[in-house]
Write a protein that holds these residues in place. Sequence first.
Motif, PDB file in Angstrom:
ATOM      1  N   GLU A 177     -16.287 -18.640  47.228  1.00 16.00           N
ATOM      2  CA  GLU A 177     -15.534 -18.811  48.469  1.00 16.00           C
ATOM      3  C   GLU A 177     -15.615 -20.255  48.955  1.00 16.00           C
ATOM      4  O   GLU A 177     -14.616 -20.842  49.390  1.00 16.00           O
ATOM      5  CB  GLU A 177     -16.074 -17.863  49.543  1.00 16.00           C
ATOM      6  CG  GLU A 177     -15.335 -17.972  50.870  1.00 16.00           C
ATOM      7  CD  GLU A 177     -15.945 -17.117  51.957  1.00 16.00           C
ATOM      8  OE1 GLU A 177     -15.365 -17.062  53.057  1.00 16.00           O
ATOM      9  OE2 GLU A 177     -17.024 -16.522  51.718  1.00 16.00           O
ATOM     10  N   TYR A 178     -16.810 -20.837  48.865  1.00 15.26           N
ATOM     11  CA  TYR A 178     -16.984 -22.226  49.277  1.00 15.26           C
ATOM     12  C   TYR A 178     -16.133 -23.149  48.399  1.00 15.26           C
ATOM     13  O   TYR A 178     -15.476 -24.073  48.890  1.00 15.26           O
ATOM     14  CB  TYR A 178     -18.450 -22.627  49.175  1.00 15.26           C
ATOM     15  CG  TYR A 178     -19.358 -21.974  50.195  1.00 15.26           C
ATOM     16  CD1 TYR A 178     -18.856 -21.133  51.189  1.00 15.26           C
ATOM     17  CD2 TYR A 178     -20.732 -22.182  50.167  1.00 15.26           C
ATOM     18  CE1 TYR A 178     -19.698 -20.530  52.113  1.00 15.26           C
ATOM     19  CE2 TYR A 178     -21.586 -21.594  51.087  1.00 15.26           C
ATOM     20  CZ  TYR A 178     -21.068 -20.764  52.055  1.00 15.26           C
ATOM     21  OH  TYR A 178     -21.900 -20.172  52.978  1.00 15.26           O
ATOM     22  N   PHE A 179     -16.167 -22.909  47.097  1.00 14.96           N
ATOM     23  CA  PHE A 179     -15.387 -23.721  46.162  1.00 14.96           C
ATOM     24  C   PHE A 179     -13.891 -23.609  46.467  1.00 14.96           C
ATOM     25  O   PHE A 179     -13.166 -24.608  46.523  1.00 14.96           O
ATOM     26  CB  PHE A 179     -15.691 -23.282  44.726  1.00 14.96           C
ATOM     27  CG  PHE A 179     -14.746 -23.835  43.692  1.00 14.96           C
ATOM     28  CD1 PHE A 179     -14.454 -25.190  43.637  1.00 14.96           C
ATOM     29  CD2 PHE A 179     -14.145 -22.990  42.762  1.00 14.96           C
ATOM     30  CE1 PHE A 179     -13.578 -25.697  42.670  1.00 14.96           C
ATOM     31  CE2 PHE A 179     -13.280 -23.489  41.799  1.00 14.96           C
ATOM     32  CZ  PHE A 179     -12.995 -24.847  41.761  1.00 14.96           C
ATOM     33  N   GLU A 180     -13.402 -22.398  46.693  1.00 13.82           N
ATOM     34  CA  GLU A 180     -11.980 -22.189  46.967  1.00 13.82           C
ATOM     35  C   GLU A 180     -11.571 -22.896  48.259  1.00 13.82           C
ATOM     36  O   GLU A 180     -10.487 -23.490  48.333  1.00 13.82           O
ATOM     37  CB  GLU A 180     -11.682 -20.691  47.072  1.00 13.82           C
ATOM     38  CG  GLU A 180     -10.201 -20.335  47.015  1.00 13.82           C
ATOM     39  CD  GLU A 180      -9.466 -20.537  48.319  1.00 13.82           C
ATOM     40  OE1 GLU A 180      -8.252 -20.804  48.292  1.00 13.82           O
ATOM     41  OE2 GLU A 180     -10.108 -20.440  49.394  1.00 13.82           O
ATOM     42  N   THR A 181     -12.429 -22.866  49.268  1.00 12.64           N
ATOM     43  CA  THR A 181     -12.104 -23.499  50.543  1.00 12.64           C
ATOM     44  C   THR A 181     -12.033 -25.017  50.399  1.00 12.64           C
ATOM     45  O   THR A 181     -11.101 -25.659  50.905  1.00 12.64           O
ATOM     46  CB  THR A 181     -13.143 -23.115  51.610  1.00 12.64           C
ATOM     47  OG1 THR A 181     -13.191 -21.683  51.736  1.00 12.64           O
ATOM     48  CG2 THR A 181     -12.778 -23.706  52.958  1.00 12.64           C
ATOM     49  N   VAL A 182     -13.013 -25.606  49.716  1.00  6.99           N
ATOM     50  CA  VAL A 182     -12.979 -27.056  49.511  1.00  6.99           C
ATOM     51  C   VAL A 182     -11.765 -27.444  48.661  1.00  6.99           C
ATOM     52  O   VAL A 182     -11.076 -28.431  48.934  1.00  6.99           O
ATOM     53  CB  VAL A 182     -14.276 -27.551  48.838  1.00  6.99           C
ATOM     54  CG1 VAL A 182     -14.190 -29.062  48.556  1.00  6.99           C
ATOM     55  CG2 VAL A 182     -15.485 -27.262  49.709  1.00  6.99           C
ATOM     56  N   ALA A 183     -11.467 -26.654  47.637  1.00  7.03           N
ATOM     57  CA  ALA A 183     -10.324 -26.952  46.765  1.00  7.03           C
ATOM     58  C   ALA A 183      -9.014 -26.862  47.525  1.00  7.03           C
ATOM     59  O   ALA A 183      -8.064 -27.609  47.244  1.00  7.03           O
ATOM     60  CB  ALA A 183     -10.318 -25.986  45.581  1.00  7.03           C
ATOM     61  N   ARG A 184      -8.934 -25.963  48.494  1.00  8.69           N
ATOM     62  CA  ARG A 184      -7.710 -25.800  49.274  1.00  8.69           C
ATOM     63  C   ARG A 184      -7.534 -26.926  50.296  1.00  8.69           C
ATOM     64  O   ARG A 184      -6.440 -27.432  50.498  1.00  8.69           O
ATOM     65  CB  ARG A 184      -7.726 -24.443  49.979  1.00  8.69           C
ATOM     66  CG  ARG A 184      -6.576 -24.171  50.913  1.00  8.69           C
ATOM     67  CD  ARG A 184      -6.416 -22.683  51.177  1.00  8.69           C
ATOM     68  NE  ARG A 184      -7.681 -22.029  51.385  1.00  8.69           N
ATOM     69  CZ  ARG A 184      -8.307 -21.944  52.564  1.00  8.69           C
ATOM     70  NH1 ARG A 184      -7.778 -22.506  53.628  1.00  8.69           N
ATOM     71  NH2 ARG A 184      -9.464 -21.301  52.682  1.00  8.69           N
ATOM     72  N   LEU A 185      -8.635 -27.335  50.934  1.00  9.48           N
ATOM     73  CA  LEU A 185      -8.548 -28.344  51.984  1.00  9.48           C
ATOM     74  C   LEU A 185      -8.767 -29.762  51.473  1.00  9.48           C
ATOM     75  O   LEU A 185      -8.359 -30.730  52.114  1.00  9.48           O
ATOM     76  CB  LEU A 185      -9.582 -28.044  53.086  1.00  9.48           C
ATOM     77  CG  LEU A 185      -9.407 -26.706  53.813  1.00  9.48           C
ATOM     78  CD1 LEU A 185     -10.540 -26.492  54.801  1.00  9.48           C
ATOM     79  CD2 LEU A 185      -8.059 -26.646  54.521  1.00  9.48           C
ATOM     80  N   LEU A 186      -9.450 -29.864  50.304  1.00  6.77           N
ATOM     81  CA  LEU A 186      -9.783 -31.171  49.711  1.00  6.77           C
ATOM     82  C   LEU A 186     -10.466 -32.083  50.723  1.00  6.77           C
ATOM     83  O   LEU A 186     -10.204 -33.290  50.803  1.00  6.77           O
ATOM     84  CB  LEU A 186      -8.527 -31.840  49.143  1.00  6.77           C
ATOM     85  CG  LEU A 186      -7.906 -31.127  47.930  1.00  6.77           C
ATOM     86  CD1 LEU A 186      -6.639 -31.847  47.480  1.00  6.77           C
ATOM     87  CD2 LEU A 186      -8.915 -31.022  46.783  1.00  6.77           C
ATOM     88  N   ASN A 187     -11.370 -31.486  51.502  1.00  9.96           N
ATOM     89  CA  ASN A 187     -12.123 -32.232  52.505  1.00  9.96           C
ATOM     90  C   ASN A 187     -13.384 -31.433  52.834  1.00  9.96           C
ATOM     91  O   ASN A 187     -13.287 -30.319  53.364  1.00  9.96           O
ATOM     92  CB  ASN A 187     -11.258 -32.451  53.755  1.00  9.96           C
ATOM     93  CG  ASN A 187     -11.940 -33.303  54.796  1.00  9.96           C
ATOM     94  OD1 ASN A 187     -12.932 -32.900  55.394  1.00  9.96           O
ATOM     95  ND2 ASN A 187     -11.394 -34.489  55.020  1.00  9.96           N
ATOM     96  N   TYR A 188     -14.550 -31.976  52.529  1.00  6.48           N
ATOM     97  CA  TYR A 188     -15.801 -31.251  52.743  1.00  6.48           C
ATOM     98  C   TYR A 188     -16.051 -30.991  54.226  1.00  6.48           C
ATOM     99  O   TYR A 188     -16.524 -29.905  54.606  1.00  6.48           O
ATOM    100  CB  TYR A 188     -16.968 -32.040  52.142  1.00  6.48           C
ATOM    101  CG  TYR A 188     -17.238 -31.734  50.691  1.00  6.48           C
ATOM    102  CD1 TYR A 188     -18.302 -30.914  50.318  1.00  6.48           C
ATOM    103  CD2 TYR A 188     -16.447 -32.265  49.683  1.00  6.48           C
ATOM    104  CE1 TYR A 188     -18.558 -30.628  48.987  1.00  6.48           C
ATOM    105  CE2 TYR A 188     -16.684 -31.990  48.346  1.00  6.48           C
ATOM    106  CZ  TYR A 188     -17.747 -31.166  48.005  1.00  6.48           C
ATOM    107  OH  TYR A 188     -17.997 -30.879  46.686  1.00  6.48           O
ATOM    108  N   ARG A 189     -15.762 -31.964  55.071  1.00  2.67           N
ATOM    109  CA  ARG A 189     -16.018 -31.784  56.494  1.00  2.67           C
ATOM    110  C   ARG A 189     -15.165 -30.659  57.060  1.00  2.67           C
ATOM    111  O   ARG A 189     -15.665 -29.781  57.780  1.00  2.67           O
ATOM    112  CB  ARG A 189     -15.730 -33.091  57.239  1.00  2.67           C
ATOM    113  CG  ARG A 189     -15.945 -33.001  58.754  1.00  2.67           C
ATOM    114  CD  ARG A 189     -15.606 -34.328  59.424  1.00  2.67           C
ATOM    115  NE  ARG A 189     -14.250 -34.754  59.119  1.00  2.67           N
ATOM    116  CZ  ARG A 189     -13.165 -34.277  59.729  1.00  2.67           C
ATOM    117  NH1 ARG A 189     -13.271 -33.330  60.658  1.00  2.67           N
ATOM    118  NH2 ARG A 189     -11.958 -34.728  59.411  1.00  2.67           N
TER     119      ARG A 189
END
Length: 323
Positions: A13-25
């Motif tokens: 889930e964390y990976f998918e969210t970062v991949a979707r937003l392309l922004n860690y913050r």
Amino acid sequence: MSQSKRPTLRQLEYFETVARLLNYRMAAAALGISQPALTTQIHALEASLNTSLLERSRSGTHLTPEGRELLPHAREVLSAMRSLQDHATVVSEGALTTYRLGVPPTLGPYLLPHVMPELHKRFGQLKIYVREQPHQTLVEELRHGTLDLAILPLPLMARDLVIERLFSEPLRYVVPAEHRFAGTPVVRPRQLRGERVLTLEAHHHIHALVREACDRFGASIERDYEGTSLDTLRQMVVMGLGTAFLPALYIHSEMHIPEALYVCELEGIPLVRDHGLAWRAAAPGRHFYREFTANLREIIDGRLGDVVEISGGAGGRQRRGGP
């Protein structure tokens, strides 16, 4: 690979969210965790898969080639888990009690306050979590299982979604007080030739509708002044930067006092945007969604029937093939 090193659903889930937003913050904020905790979990996932998934540089965050290859598989796993949870809830409770509904920001604030109270009266145990996003984002979140339902602009080409038409909403032509059409209730389309028209940024669906209308009527879009919201667009018209087409629900909800604006009708050529309710074709709650759609359509008709035109029942269903 040992049991302890297998990827977890949370890491996916964390990976998918970062991949979707392309922004860690932004991803950390969306997930409700700290950025260091998110980074740690991404590193743990990469270690368990023995490959790098994300690349961070001064230019931003990017998927590695391996990350692009594995992202669809991660989304399939997450979607399957959400489907399992939904099916389990249906089996145990007979119906879901919390639904995630997506709406465009140019519609939600001007529609939902009129219909939500009545929906809660009709479905006592119903809880709705509302998320506002541009329509392209809503389609992707619906497909990935982040949303259960979404009100989307039509037409929509989507083989994997079911779309029920809800209503058509007119766009009204709005001019500032000093404009030559001020006080003119009806404007002929040919009179718009040469007019400067303001609109929203290109990622809003209404932008394409207005651009098409301007091309047809011989008006010109002011490229240097694009609104980020309907409120911003209205204020630019007030300041005399141009004219605009505003949705009828927005006018009904927000423009009780003209504020130096005049609303005109276009003679003979209605300019409208169509809205529908969409869900995944294989969703376990699809039978309830049809009941929900019928009630939503009926409530909108009863409360806003003088502002919008309701689409007719099952005859208004749209289910199209597409890429």
